[in-house]
Scaffold this motif. Structure first.
Motif, short mmCIF file in Angstrom:
data_model
loop_
_atom_site.label_atom_id
_atom_site.label_comp_id
_atom_site.label_asym_id
_atom_site.label_seq_id
_atom_site.Cartn_x
_atom_site.Cartn_y
_atom_site.Cartn_z
N ALA A 360 0.86 -1.07 0.04
CA ALA A 360 0.06 -0.20 -0.08
C ALA A 360 0.81 1.27 0.13
N ARG A 361 2.02 1.20 0.52
CA ARG A 361 2.98 2.28 0.49
C ARG A 361 3.56 2.65 -0.61
N THR A 362 4.44 1.64 -1.04
CA THR A 362 5.16 1.92 -2.19
C THR A 362 4.71 1.18 -3.56
N GLY A 363 3.42 0.52 -3.38
CA GLY A 363 3.01 0.15 -4.68
C GLY A 363 3.74 -1.30 -5.39
N LYS A 364 4.63 -1.84 -4.71
CA LYS A 364 5.22 -3.14 -4.93
C LYS A 364 5.94 -3.85 -3.60
N TRP A 365 5.75 -5.11 -3.77
CA TRP A 365 6.41 -6.17 -2.94
C TRP A 365 7.16 -6.93 -3.54
N GLU A 366 8.32 -7.28 -3.11
CA GLU A 366 9.04 -8.37 -3.64
C GLU A 366 9.60 -9.17 -2.60
N GLY A 367 9.93 -10.59 -2.68
CA GLY A 367 10.34 -11.54 -1.80
C GLY A 367 10.23 -12.92 -2.00
N GLU A 368 10.84 -13.54 -1.10
CA GLU A 368 10.70 -15.06 -1.17
C GLU A 368 9.67 -15.77 -0.21
N ILE A 369 8.66 -16.57 -0.73
CA ILE A 369 7.59 -16.91 0.19
C ILE A 369 7.24 -18.36 -0.25
N TRP A 370 6.77 -18.94 0.82
CA TRP A 370 6.40 -20.71 0.46
C TRP A 370 4.73 -20.68 0.39
N ASN A 371 4.52 -21.21 -0.76
CA ASN A 371 3.27 -21.61 -1.11
C ASN A 371 2.88 -22.92 -1.11
N ARG A 372 1.70 -23.33 -1.31
CA ARG A 372 1.26 -24.92 -1.39
C ARG A 372 0.53 -25.32 -2.63
N SER A 375 -1.36 -30.51 -4.91
CA SER A 375 -1.36 -31.82 -4.24
C SER A 375 -0.85 -31.62 -2.99
N GLY A 376 -0.84 -30.77 -2.43
CA GLY A 376 -0.55 -30.42 -0.99
C GLY A 376 1.09 -30.06 -0.76
N GLU A 377 1.80 -30.19 -1.56
CA GLU A 377 3.29 -30.05 -1.46
C GLU A 377 3.68 -28.68 -1.37
N VAL A 378 4.50 -28.29 -0.42
CA VAL A 378 4.87 -26.98 -0.08
C VAL A 378 6.06 -26.46 -0.96
N PHE A 379 6.09 -25.45 -1.55
CA PHE A 379 7.35 -25.05 -2.38
C PHE A 379 7.55 -23.59 -2.39
N PRO A 380 9.00 -23.14 -2.57
CA PRO A 380 9.30 -21.90 -2.27
C PRO A 380 9.24 -21.14 -3.58
N GLU A 381 8.86 -19.68 -3.67
CA GLU A 381 8.55 -18.80 -4.90
C GLU A 381 9.20 -17.69 -4.62
N TRP A 382 9.56 -17.04 -5.81
CA TRP A 382 10.04 -15.69 -5.63
C TRP A 382 8.88 -14.92 -6.27
N LEU A 383 8.31 -14.17 -5.38
CA LEU A 383 7.03 -13.30 -5.66
C LEU A 383 7.36 -11.88 -5.86
N THR A 384 6.79 -11.52 -6.91
CA THR A 384 6.60 -9.75 -7.16
C THR A 384 5.15 -9.40 -7.22
N ILE A 385 4.64 -8.35 -6.71
CA ILE A 385 3.32 -8.03 -6.34
C ILE A 385 3.31 -6.54 -6.77
N ASP A 404 8.86 -20.74 -9.57
CA ASP A 404 9.01 -21.75 -8.49
C ASP A 404 10.79 -21.87 -8.54
N ILE A 405 11.24 -21.70 -6.97
CA ILE A 405 12.68 -21.62 -6.93
C ILE A 405 13.18 -22.88 -6.05
N SER A 406 12.20 -23.83 -6.25
CA SER A 406 12.63 -25.28 -5.34
C SER A 406 14.22 -25.68 -5.59
N GLU A 407 14.70 -25.55 -7.09
CA GLU A 407 15.87 -26.10 -7.29
C GLU A 407 16.96 -25.15 -6.74
N ARG A 408 16.55 -23.78 -6.84
CA ARG A 408 17.54 -22.65 -6.24
C ARG A 408 17.65 -22.85 -4.87
N GLU A 409 16.54 -23.31 -4.22
CA GLU A 409 16.62 -23.36 -2.72
C GLU A 409 17.36 -24.55 -2.17
#
Length: 848
Positions: A360-372, A375-385, A404-409
């Motif tokens: 809300a403050r800058t109009g952009k967010w970027e970072g690493e986050i874990w999503n599901r 299939s239920g598998e949890v995986f890391p992703e690099w997200l930009t909003i 998807d940054i699973s391999e990078r993780e």
């Protein structure tokens, strides 16, 4: 006036948040006006915002200060709220620059305060900011200064009081005034000045409101002709960091002042015409927009990154095929739902709250986050909003791009393992050891128990690598780590912290004596023979340092420093022993470090100076030369002897810089003496061995100095010690010969105190042998002392060398040296080291 093309308007794709300056001034409405004005002056800002609960409630600008009454000093103690403009005109930080321009024009203001979604202060945007950030991307085509020169110009006599001038500028709505009426005997460029609102602010802040316009006017002014292109005028303003230009006509008469405000007015008109013309070309522009939209859709559909678009209510409106491939969800399964269906549960509610706050403050967010995944598998992703906003700054959509940054993780985990582990031994490395030590120090602090740390360095291990090769050396290091582990036990935390250094944390060692006993046993174990791959026995020794928490240090970094000092002490005391940290050890090392630091600053701080010890002819008594001696007096007045700081300068590698300074300074003084008529003085300067092995050849340095100062080479003499050539006599002979080829004399200093050999004196290019003061002192102690001094003098004469005796302190010594045929003498009897002025006085007196 030419209409800009759509390509030219791309600069308007920014937001006012990207154009706002980094610092915004604010104050309380209750702040005294004088304090606010001073704050504006010191920050060189044109405005200050009054805030309450971080929300803007008023503003004072340079222009507002023009409205102050003539007796401004009487109101400066009153609060800001009495004179601020309110309500504040604001704009969303996400609004476009064109929206800001239109709002400024509609409300006839020169500043807009930028705010976030909660109407809290973010920054401020001014006409100046828009000119600096936008106008350089929007050319003025063929327009001249005359096209933009709109405002009337106020001409004021230099004798007008500032208070009256302020009232006049306010009344005539001018942001500047041309000042004339200066004395006619001044240069033409000084007979015209200019005063701006910034000058009025400065006068108020500095309490100079009683002065006249001529007292504070800026002179000379920057002038341009009215037919100069606007682009050139703008560039002159930006390059010279000014906001006003005095404009002349073709008769060289002043016709006005061009300001940033004029440029902005011109851009506003230009941009409004452009917007109107866009309506006429709406069909063609619409076609281009549709083509661009179709292209964007193709790119999103074929993007390898996942794309998700949500509306302002955070409901999913669209996803691309990559989203389905990574998450497992089809588009119809997620459209209309909240993105929270992907949450893994690994992030806390606080994490998401901060994410949305930043968005809300800058109009952009970027970072690493874990999503599901579905299939239920949890995986890391690099997200930009990214928040997509309308022209008025309100959010209409959110676009999310993630991969998807699973391999990078997994790769990162491997990198972290390598980063914290010693590859050869499998032990923690130095970085990991520091972290583990911090952990154990924290536990010891909480429990109130002591903690012992040990550091071990193998003595002269490099010879093992040199003799057996690095592969065999690595085998030995592995065996050493095993012996350390077996001796210290499972409770110890061990690490390899250097090439041949190991460290250990001993949490269960309770007393100092127990730690010392353990270290001694470890020395015995390491001293046992190591079997090499060739079947030979190899014997090693080590130096061990011991320190403890909290007795020696109360934090991790200091504890490491203490145990390293203890280990170094063990090495200095002969190796193959244990060193226990003591506070005196740290005090000495700290004093050495402080002296090193002070020496590095001494040259820059002009703390060094030269003294000159005179040298006299023993036959005539005439002054024939001087020896330059460097002296150091610290800023606190402490005199540091050369015997203390010269070795340190050599150790820390600044002797080259110090030597060049001494040589240049001494040669400069020799030139000054020559100007005084002292043409026969010879200058002797000591040279360190490190100066011969610097990046620039010493002979080349000396040649450059002689050429620069215009000195004859035979007036300069360098003094070297025997230690200079003992390592590589042939190499040093060549270096000395290059110096001798310049015509510079070379003196062998402190002769007889080192490793003198007649063969050296015969083969090396010395001109002078300097009899050490110890031999001169021995003259007073019997026949043997006199005989030795006379023998050296005779040897120098027979070899064709000049002989100088130093340290002459009484008439008896002088008589012996004179009778023996010593050429020159120096010492306290004839003259202590003195200033250059004293040398001049002695030389003049001897001539008289």
């Amino acid at each position: 006036m030419m209409r800009p093309t759509p390509a030219e308007d791309r600069s308007f794709g920014q937001t006012v948040g990207t154009l706002s300056p980094g610092t915004v001034l604010s104050c309380s409405p209750a702040t005294p006006l004088a304090q606010a004005i001073t704050k504006m002056r010191n920050a060189n800002n044109s405005s200050i915002i009054a805030i309450e609960s971080n929300k803007p409630v008023g503003i004072i600008t340079e222009h507002d200060l023009l409205s102050l009454p003539a007796d401004s000093q009487a109101v400066l103690s009153q609060p800001v709220e009495m004179y601020m403009s309110h309500p504040v005109h604001t704009v969303s930080v996400h609004a476009s620059p064109q929206a800001a321009i239109v709002r400024m024009r509609e409300r006839n203001v020169r500043h807009l305060v930028t705010v976030d979604e909660n109407n809290c202060l973010v920054g401020i945007i001014s006409r100046t900011d828009l000119i600096r950030q936008i106008s350089n991307k929007r050319p003025f085509s063929a327009n001249d200064v005359a096209d933009a020169l709109r405002q009337a110009t106020s001409f004021v006599d230099a004798k007008m009081p500032i208070t009256e001038l302020r009232h006049r500028m306010h009344k005539e709505k001018c942001d500047s005034a041309v000042i004339t009426g200066f004395p006619s005997n001044l240069d033409v460029e000084l007979q015209t000045g200019i005063i701006t609102e910034r000058d009025i602010l400065r006068a108020l802040a500095e309490g100079n409101d009683h002065l006249t316009a001529g007292d504070i006017a800026t002179r000379p002014v920057t002038k341009i002709n009215s037919n100069v292109n606007l682009n050139d005028a703008r560039n002159i303003m930006l390059r010279n960091n000014i906001r006003h230009l005095v404009v002349n006509n073709h008769y060289n008469e002043i016709v006005g002042v061009l300001s940033f405000a004029d440029l902005l007015e011109f851009i506003e008109q230009d941009y409004l015409i452009y917007l109107n013309n866009l309506n006429d070309d709406s069909d063609s522009e619409l076609v281009k927009a549709r083509q661009s939209l179709a292209l964007a859709r193709k790119l999103i559909e074929n993007s390898p990154d996942c794309v998700m678009v949500c509306n302002a209510r955070a409901e999913i409106e669209a996803v691309n095929p990559a989203f389905t491939r990574v998450t497992g969800y089809q588009a119809d399964e997620v459209i209309g739902k909240n993105p929270s269906i992907l949450q893994s549960g690994r992030q806390t509610p606080e994490f998401y709250a901060k994410m949305w706050s930043d968005l809300a403050r800058t109009g952009k967010w970027e970072g690493e986050i874990w999503n599901r995944r579905k299939s239920g598998e949890v995986f890391p992703e690099w997200l930009t909003i990214m928040a997509i906003r309308d022209t008025d700054g309100s959010t209409s959509h959110y676009a999310s791009i993630f991969s998807d940054i699973s391999e990078r993780e997994r790769t990162r985990e491997d990198i972290l393992r390598i980063a914290f582990t010693d590859e050869l031994t499998g032990m923690p490395n130095r970085r990991r050891f520091s972290e583990l030590l911090s952990l154990h120090v924290g536990r010891a602090r909480q429990s109130g128990r002591p903690l012992t740390v040990l550091m071990l360095d193998l003595d002269n291990f490099q010879r093992v690598n040199n003799a057996l090769g690095h592969n065999a050396g690595d085998d030995v290091l592995v065996e050493v780590s095993r012996r350390i582990s077996r001796e210290l036990g499972h409770d110890a935390v061990m690490a390899r912290v250097g090439a041949d250094e190991y460290a250990a944390i001993l949490p269960d060692v309770k007393t100092e004596q127990e730690a010392l006993n353990l270290a001694e046993r470890l020395l015995v174990r390491l001293g046992e023979p190591h079997l090499t791959s060739k079947g030979d026995d190899l014997y090693l020794s080590a130096s061990i340092g011991v320190a403890s928490f909290p007795k020696d240090a109360n934090d991790t970094s200091n504890l490491l420093r203490c145990v390293e000092l203890a280990m170094l002490q063990a090495k200095e005391q002969g190796r193959n022993r244990v060193g226990r940290f003591s506070i005196t050890m740290q005090s000495q090392k700290g004093a050495d470090l402080a002296l090193e630091t002070a020496l590095r600053r001494a040259l820059d701080n002009d703390e060094l100076h030269l003294a000159y010890q005179p040298q006299f002819d023993t036959k005539t008594g005439a002054l024939c030369g001087v020896e330059a001696l460097v002296r150091w007096t610290t800023a606190s007045g402490e005199n540091i002897p050369p015997s203390t700081f010269i070795p340190i300068a050599e150790e820390i590698g600044v002797i080259g810089e110090l030597g060049r300074w001494v040589m240049r300074t001494a040669c400069r003084q020799l030139v000054n003496w020559r100007k005084e008529g002292l043409h026969n003085l010879r200058l002797a300067v000591n040279v360190s061995v490190q100066q011969f092995y610097g990046t620039v050849d010493l002979a080349e340095q000396l040649r450059a100095i002689l050429v620069d100062k215009g000195l004859s080479a035979d007036r300069l003499e360098i003094e070297v010690t025997e230690s200079l050539f003992m390592r590589n006599i042939e190499d040093m002979r060549a270096k000395l010969q290059r110096v001798r080829d310049l015509g510079i004399r070379i003196s062998l200093d402190d002769f007889g105190t080192g490793f003198s050999s007649l063969s050296y004196l015969r083969t090396l290019p010395f001109d002078v042998i300097k009899l050490d003061r110890s031999f001169v002192s021995d003259i007073d102690h019997g026949d043997e002392g006199r005989t030795l001094a006379i023998t050296i003098i005779n040897m120098a004469r027979n070899l064709g060398k000049t002989c100088i005796a130093e340290g002459v302190e009484n008439e008896g010594q002088l008589a012996v040296l004179r009778d023996a045929g010593c050429d020159l003498v120096q010492g306290f009897l004839l003259g202590r080291p003195m200033t250059a002025e004293d040398i001049s006085r002695i030389a003049t007196a001897s001539v008289a």
